[in-house]
Design a protein around this motif. Structure first.
Motif, PDB file in Angstrom:
ATOM      1  N   ARG A 153      45.226  38.098  31.260  1.00 31.07           N
ATOM      2  CA  ARG A 153      46.535  38.581  31.698  1.00 31.07           C
ATOM      3  C   ARG A 153      46.601  40.095  31.602  1.00 31.07           C
ATOM      4  NH1 ARG A 153      51.149  34.683  30.094  1.00 31.07           N
ATOM      5  NH2 ARG A 153      52.142  36.630  29.570  1.00 31.07           N
ATOM      6  N   GLU A 154      46.961  40.724  32.699  1.00 31.99           N
ATOM      7  CA  GLU A 154      47.104  42.174  32.701  1.00 31.99           C
ATOM      8  C   GLU A 154      48.308  42.576  31.849  1.00 31.99           C
ATOM      9  OE1 GLU A 154      48.071  45.914  35.681  1.00 31.99           O
ATOM     10  OE2 GLU A 154      47.622  43.962  36.558  1.00 31.99           O
ATOM     11  N   THR A 155      48.118  43.612  31.045  1.00 30.75           N
ATOM     12  CA  THR A 155      49.209  44.161  30.246  1.00 30.75           C
ATOM     13  C   THR A 155      49.993  45.154  31.083  1.00 30.75           C
ATOM     14  OG1 THR A 155      47.963  43.877  28.194  1.00 30.75           O
ATOM     15  CG2 THR A 155      49.760  45.495  28.173  1.00 30.75           C
ATOM     16  N   ILE A 156      51.313  44.993  31.070  1.00 32.81           N
ATOM     17  CA  ILE A 156      52.214  45.911  31.753  1.00 32.81           C
ATOM     18  C   ILE A 156      53.099  46.552  30.686  1.00 32.81           C
ATOM     19  CG2 ILE A 156      54.048  46.190  33.471  1.00 32.81           C
ATOM     20  CD1 ILE A 156      51.402  45.288  34.729  1.00 32.81           C
ATOM     21  N   ALA A 157      53.015  47.874  30.550  1.00 28.26           N
ATOM     22  CA  ALA A 157      53.873  48.594  29.595  1.00 28.26           C
ATOM     23  C   ALA A 157      55.285  48.646  30.176  1.00 28.26           C
ATOM     24  CB  ALA A 157      53.339  49.993  29.358  1.00 28.26           C
ATOM     25  N   ILE A 158      56.290  48.492  29.304  1.00 30.06           N
ATOM     26  CA  ILE A 158      57.679  48.521  29.744  1.00 30.06           C
ATOM     27  C   ILE A 158      58.518  49.232  28.694  1.00 30.06           C
ATOM     28  CG2 ILE A 158      58.106  46.184  28.850  1.00 30.06           C
ATOM     29  CD1 ILE A 158      60.046  45.816  31.295  1.00 30.06           C
ATOM     30  N   ALA A 159      59.414  50.099  29.155  1.00 29.31           N
ATOM     31  CA  ALA A 159      60.265  50.855  28.240  1.00 29.31           C
ATOM     32  C   ALA A 159      61.573  51.192  28.939  1.00 29.31           C
ATOM     33  CB  ALA A 159      59.565  52.134  27.779  1.00 29.31           C
ATOM     34  N   SER A 160      62.570  51.517  28.129  1.00 23.10           N
ATOM     35  CA  SER A 160      63.874  51.887  28.683  1.00 23.10           C
ATOM     36  C   SER A 160      64.623  52.757  27.688  1.00 23.10           C
ATOM     37  CB  SER A 160      64.705  50.633  28.962  1.00 23.10           C
ATOM     38  OG  SER A 160      65.144  50.049  27.740  1.00 23.10           O
ATOM     39  N   SER A 164      51.311  40.248  30.630  1.00 20.17           N
ATOM     40  CA  SER A 164      51.666  40.428  29.221  1.00 20.17           C
ATOM     41  C   SER A 164      52.459  41.716  29.068  1.00 20.17           C
ATOM     42  CB  SER A 164      50.406  40.515  28.353  1.00 20.17           C
ATOM     43  OG  SER A 164      49.699  39.305  28.386  1.00 20.17           O
ATOM     44  N   PRO A 165      53.765  41.622  28.781  1.00 21.69           N
ATOM     45  CA  PRO A 165      54.547  42.844  28.602  1.00 21.69           C
ATOM     46  C   PRO A 165      54.239  43.517  27.268  1.00 21.69           C
ATOM     47  CG  PRO A 165      55.932  40.904  28.317  1.00 21.69           C
ATOM     48  CD  PRO A 165      54.575  40.415  28.701  1.00 21.69           C
ATOM     49  N   LEU A 166      54.109  44.828  27.312  1.00 20.74           N
ATOM     50  CA  LEU A 166      53.951  45.638  26.105  1.00 20.74           C
ATOM     51  C   LEU A 166      55.223  46.460  25.975  1.00 20.74           C
ATOM     52  CD1 LEU A 166      52.350  46.820  23.747  1.00 20.74           C
ATOM     53  CD2 LEU A 166      51.262  48.391  25.386  1.00 20.74           C
ATOM     54  N   ASP A 167      56.128  46.021  25.120  1.00 17.65           N
ATOM     55  CA  ASP A 167      57.449  46.639  24.976  1.00 17.65           C
ATOM     56  C   ASP A 167      57.351  47.880  24.101  1.00 17.65           C
ATOM     57  OD1 ASP A 167      60.112  47.298  24.573  1.00 17.65           O
ATOM     58  OD2 ASP A 167      60.734  45.253  24.104  1.00 17.65           O
ATOM     59  N   LEU A 168      57.686  49.025  24.695  1.00 18.11           N
ATOM     60  CA  LEU A 168      57.632  50.305  23.996  1.00 18.11           C
ATOM     61  C   LEU A 168      59.013  50.786  23.552  1.00 18.11           C
ATOM     62  CD1 LEU A 168      55.099  51.997  26.446  1.00 18.11           C
ATOM     63  CD2 LEU A 168      54.603  50.868  24.263  1.00 18.11           C
ATOM     64  N   GLY A 169      60.016  49.928  23.655  1.00 16.46           N
ATOM     65  CA  GLY A 169      61.367  50.282  23.243  1.00 16.46           C
ATOM     66  C   GLY A 169      62.195  50.728  24.425  1.00 16.46           C
ATOM     67  N   PRO A 197      63.598  60.711  27.987  1.00 10.58           N
ATOM     68  CA  PRO A 197      62.265  61.342  28.041  1.00 10.58           C
ATOM     69  C   PRO A 197      61.316  60.840  26.947  1.00 10.58           C
ATOM     70  CG  PRO A 197      63.958  62.994  28.384  1.00 10.58           C
ATOM     71  CD  PRO A 197      64.666  61.735  27.949  1.00 10.58           C
ATOM     72  N   ASP A 198      61.869  60.450  25.808  1.00  8.30           N
ATOM     73  CA  ASP A 198      61.025  59.947  24.725  1.00  8.30           C
ATOM     74  C   ASP A 198      60.305  58.667  25.140  1.00  8.30           C
ATOM     75  OD1 ASP A 198      61.955  62.070  23.207  1.00  8.30           O
ATOM     76  OD2 ASP A 198      63.490  60.859  22.196  1.00  8.30           O
ATOM     77  N   PHE A 199      60.997  57.811  25.879  1.00  6.99           N
ATOM     78  CA  PHE A 199      60.416  56.525  26.264  1.00  6.99           C
ATOM     79  C   PHE A 199      59.502  56.662  27.473  1.00  6.99           C
ATOM     80  CE2 PHE A 199      63.880  55.765  23.486  1.00  6.99           C
ATOM     81  CZ  PHE A 199      63.325  54.851  22.605  1.00  6.99           C
ATOM     82  N   ALA A 200      59.803  57.587  28.358  1.00 10.65           N
ATOM     83  CA  ALA A 200      58.879  57.902  29.452  1.00 10.65           C
ATOM     84  C   ALA A 200      57.581  58.453  28.862  1.00 10.65           C
ATOM     85  CB  ALA A 200      59.505  58.897  30.409  1.00 10.65           C
ATOM     86  N   GLY A 201      57.693  59.287  27.831  1.00 10.16           N
ATOM     87  CA  GLY A 201      56.514  59.841  27.169  1.00 10.16           C
ATOM     88  C   GLY A 201      55.674  58.778  26.492  1.00 10.16           C
ATOM     89  N   LYS A 202      56.328  57.809  25.845  1.00 10.25           N
ATOM     90  CA  LYS A 202      55.586  56.711  25.215  1.00 10.25           C
ATOM     91  C   LYS A 202      54.801  55.925  26.258  1.00 10.25           C
ATOM     92  CE  LYS A 202      58.527  55.714  21.219  1.00 10.25           C
ATOM     93  NZ  LYS A 202      59.308  54.670  20.521  1.00 10.25           N
ATOM     94  N   VAL A 230      56.611  49.918  33.700  1.00 10.44           N
ATOM     95  CA  VAL A 230      57.971  49.794  34.213  1.00 10.44           C
ATOM     96  C   VAL A 230      58.884  50.600  33.296  1.00 10.44           C
ATOM     97  CG1 VAL A 230      59.867  48.196  34.735  1.00 10.44           C
ATOM     98  CG2 VAL A 230      57.484  47.455  35.046  1.00 10.44           C
ATOM     99  N   LEU A 231      59.730  51.433  33.894  1.00 11.92           N
ATOM    100  CA  LEU A 231      60.708  52.220  33.145  1.00 11.92           C
ATOM    101  C   LEU A 231      62.101  51.938  33.700  1.00 11.92           C
ATOM    102  CD1 LEU A 231      58.834  55.649  32.985  1.00 11.92           C
ATOM    103  CD2 LEU A 231      59.301  54.107  31.057  1.00 11.92           C
ATOM    104  N   VAL A 232      63.077  51.845  32.791  1.00  8.64           N
ATOM    105  CA  VAL A 232      64.451  51.556  33.205  1.00  8.64           C
ATOM    106  C   VAL A 232      65.410  52.489  32.470  1.00  8.64           C
ATOM    107  CG1 VAL A 232      66.206  49.761  33.495  1.00  8.64           C
ATOM    108  CG2 VAL A 232      63.786  49.100  33.363  1.00  8.64           C
TER     109      VAL A 232
END
Length: 146
Positions: free
Chosen positions: A5-12, A33-38, A48-53, A67-69
């Motif tokens: 499963r490909e990991t997709i980073a996601i943050a918001s 597989s979602p990788l939740d970065l907060g 900007p902190d979450f875009a940077g992560k 994915v960024l929201v």
């Protein structure tokens, strides 16, 4: 990657928190597989902190796409695109999601939680992940981005 499963980073940020949480389930349903970065809740934070992560996560090859929201998708896309290896596109429907991959080879999908609803966001996510870069006449243009 987790298994096959490909990991997709996601943050918001805080404005995108609820949509991010819903999209994690959609990622799993689609076989990713979602990788939740907060962020981890609705308390006010700085996008900007979450875009940077997310940018760091892609640079470290912990995921190839993300994915960024945020409220509109605009601020978090601007922050993400400050990183040379990121090509983040704000999309509002399946057509813009398809074209940002097809023509721009975007590696980060940006969504505005205050702009589009959950069903449209799910469609955007699915189309973004299913669409390959067309290359051809677009390759030279994308190469000039970074």
């Amino acid at each position: 990657m987790t298994g096959n499963r490909e990991t997709i980073a996601i943050a918001s940020d805080h404005a995108g928190f609820e949509l991010k949480e819903a999209l994690k389930g959609t990622l799993e349903e689609l076989g990713f597989s979602p990788l939740d970065l907060g962020t981890d809740g609705p308390a006010s934070v700085d996008y900007p902190d979450f875009a940077g992560k997310l940018a760091s996560t892609l640079a470290e090859d912990k995921a190839k796409r993300g994915v960024l929201v945020c409220g509109t998708g605009i601020g978090i896309s601007i922050a993400a695109n400050r990183h040379r290896h990121i090509r983040a596109g704000v999309v509002h429907d399946a057509t813009t999601a398809r074209l940002t991959r097809l023509h721009n080879n975007a590696n980060v999908l940006c969504l505005g939680a205050r702009i589009i609803g959950l069903d449209v966001a799910k469609d955007c996510l699915r189309v973004f992940l299913e669409t390959d870069f067309e290359g051809g006449r677009h390759q030279n243009r994308v190469a000039k981005l970074g």
